[in-house]
Write an enzyme that holds these catalytic residues in place. Structure first.
Site, PDB file in Angstrom:
ATOM      1  N   GLU A  12      11.269  -6.139  -6.634  1.00 57.37           N
ATOM      2  CA  GLU A  12       9.967  -6.465  -6.046  1.00 57.37           C
ATOM      3  C   GLU A  12       9.380  -7.730  -6.660  1.00 57.37           C
ATOM      4  O   GLU A  12       8.760  -8.537  -5.964  1.00 57.37           O
ATOM      5  CB  GLU A  12       8.988  -5.294  -6.194  1.00 57.37           C
ATOM      6  N   TYR A  40       0.387  -4.165  -5.080  1.00 57.12           N
ATOM      7  CA  TYR A  40       1.554  -4.073  -4.200  1.00 57.12           C
ATOM      8  C   TYR A  40       2.782  -3.575  -4.960  1.00 57.12           C
ATOM      9  O   TYR A  40       3.425  -2.594  -4.556  1.00 57.12           O
ATOM     10  CB  TYR A  40       1.854  -5.423  -3.529  1.00 57.12           C
ATOM     11  N   ASP A  67       1.891  -5.341   1.154  1.00 58.36           N
ATOM     12  CA  ASP A  67       2.374  -6.721   0.991  1.00 58.36           C
ATOM     13  C   ASP A  67       2.022  -7.527   2.242  1.00 58.36           C
ATOM     14  O   ASP A  67       1.362  -7.016   3.159  1.00 58.36           O
ATOM     15  CB  ASP A  67       3.888  -6.737   0.712  1.00 58.36           C
TER      16      ASP A  67
END
Ligand code: SF4
Length: 356
Positions: free
Chosen positions: A36, A119, A137
């Site tokens: 991520e 996020y 996101d």
């Protein structure tokens, strides 16, 4: 629109069309976290290779906490936004010290770690720990902006809050990881950020008031962008005895603490270069060789560098002047050493390719 139907339509589509990605094969908290952070700045296709190399070198949070800064930066070279990888290591050290090496499972605890925002925390908590939380996101904001035809600017907190409320209502609490990843995949492959959305292939088309409408691309509404600041620099490949001078950048500002080539502010003439660097040789009778290099440009998010360059071949008797910042932070290295061991940011790529 019946918001509850979003996940009913989204999840079967995800089961059939989900992208096969290396970090999805074994979605441990560590794997989800690293992927991520990388995906915040890099396209999925490009991130795959970086991810695999990173995980091979640093397979767990202990290895990440222990690795030298130079090796860490080398692994990150080309991904940019180096403060993110520094935060990654700070967070790894905090996880080792405060959580016995195990990433915490709640979104709130994850957000106490450096570099982990709502996020990333949502993605780790939902995918790796199956916590019923959203991971808002850019993809999720775009899809929900189109579903709601949200008129507020997406950069504004109150708009985001409205969109997040809708995401929470739509979230499938039994399958939060699949729900969040489905939004990521739908946003990347169907409800595209640039160009027309592929509504004919979208599982949400029957629910979506923007489906097949020309103005779908005008959502999310965005504030007009400020123009980038342009900065001019002269980049120097200072060569002496087959080695080039590298300089560690200062602790603050753009590309802080990373290795680069020496630079002067502004576009310098050949004469100015001659005058300044002649002082670096102890034998003033031996002139420097100065060669013009092609200009280059590098675009950061808010700044653009317009660079010109020179290769300056210094005689063997050269020295970095004592007491200068260049001396404190300078290092001579061969081209092979530079390529193999130094994390040089991509802003210098055009000049890195001219080493010989
Ligand atoms: Fe996006 Fe079209 Fe799907 Fe609506 S129907 S979510 S605009 S792709």
């Amino acid at each position: 629109m019946n918001i509850a139907q979003v996940s009913q339509k989204l999840l079967p589509w995800y089961q059939e069309h989900r992208r096969i990605l290396p970090w999805r094969e074994s979605p441990t908290p560590y794997h989800v976290w690293i992927s991520e952070i990388m995906l915040q700045q890099t396209r999925v296709e490009a991130a795959k290779e970086y991810y695999l190399r990173f995980i091979r070198s640093l397979p767990d949070v202990f290895a990440l906490a222990d690795v030298s800064e130079q090796k860490l930066m080398k692994l990150w070279q080309g991904l940019g936004y180096y403060s993110r990888v520094r935060n990654l290591q700070k967070a790894a050290r905090a996880v080792v010290e405060e959580f016995d090496g195990l990433l915490p499972g709640s979104k709130a605890e994850l957000m106490t770690l450096p570099g982990i925002g709502p996020y990333t925390a949502g993605a780790i908590a939902s995918i790796a720990f199956h916590q019923p939380v959203i991971a808002p996101d850019g993809n999720a904001y775009r899809i929900f902006s189109r579903l709601l035809r949200e008129e507020g600017f997406v950069e504004e907190g109150k708009t985001r809050k409205r969109l997040e409320e809708a995401m929470k209502q739509a979230l499938d609490v039994e399958h939060p990881g699949a729900f969040n990843q489905a939004l990521m995949d739908l946003g990347a492959t169907i409800c595209l950020p640039n160009g027309k959305p592929l509504c004919e292939r979208c599982p949400l088309q029957a629910l979506c008031p923007s489906a097949f409408r020309e103005d779908a691309t005008s959502f999310p509404r965005k504030k007009p962008k400020k123009a980038r600041t342009r900065e001019q620099f002269t980049v120097l490949l200072l060569e002496c005895g087959g080695k080039y001078l590298l300089q560690k950048r200062t602790k603050k500002g753009l590309l802080a603490e990373l290795w680069g080539f020496p630079m002067e502010e502004g576009h310098w003439s050949e004469e100015q270069i001659q005058e300044k660097y002649q002082a670096w040789t102890s034998d003033e009778c031996i002139p420097l060789e100065v060669e013009n290099l092609p200009p280059a440009r590098h675009i950061f998010s808010h700044i653009e560098w317009e660079m010109i360059g020179y290769r300056v071949s210094l005689p063997h008797s050269c020295a970095i002047p004592e007491g200068k910042d260049m001396h404190e932070r300078g290092q001579w290295a061969t081209p092979d050493e530079i390529v193999d061991s130094y994390p040089i940011p991509s802003a210098y790529r055009a000049y890195l390719s001219l080493l010989r």
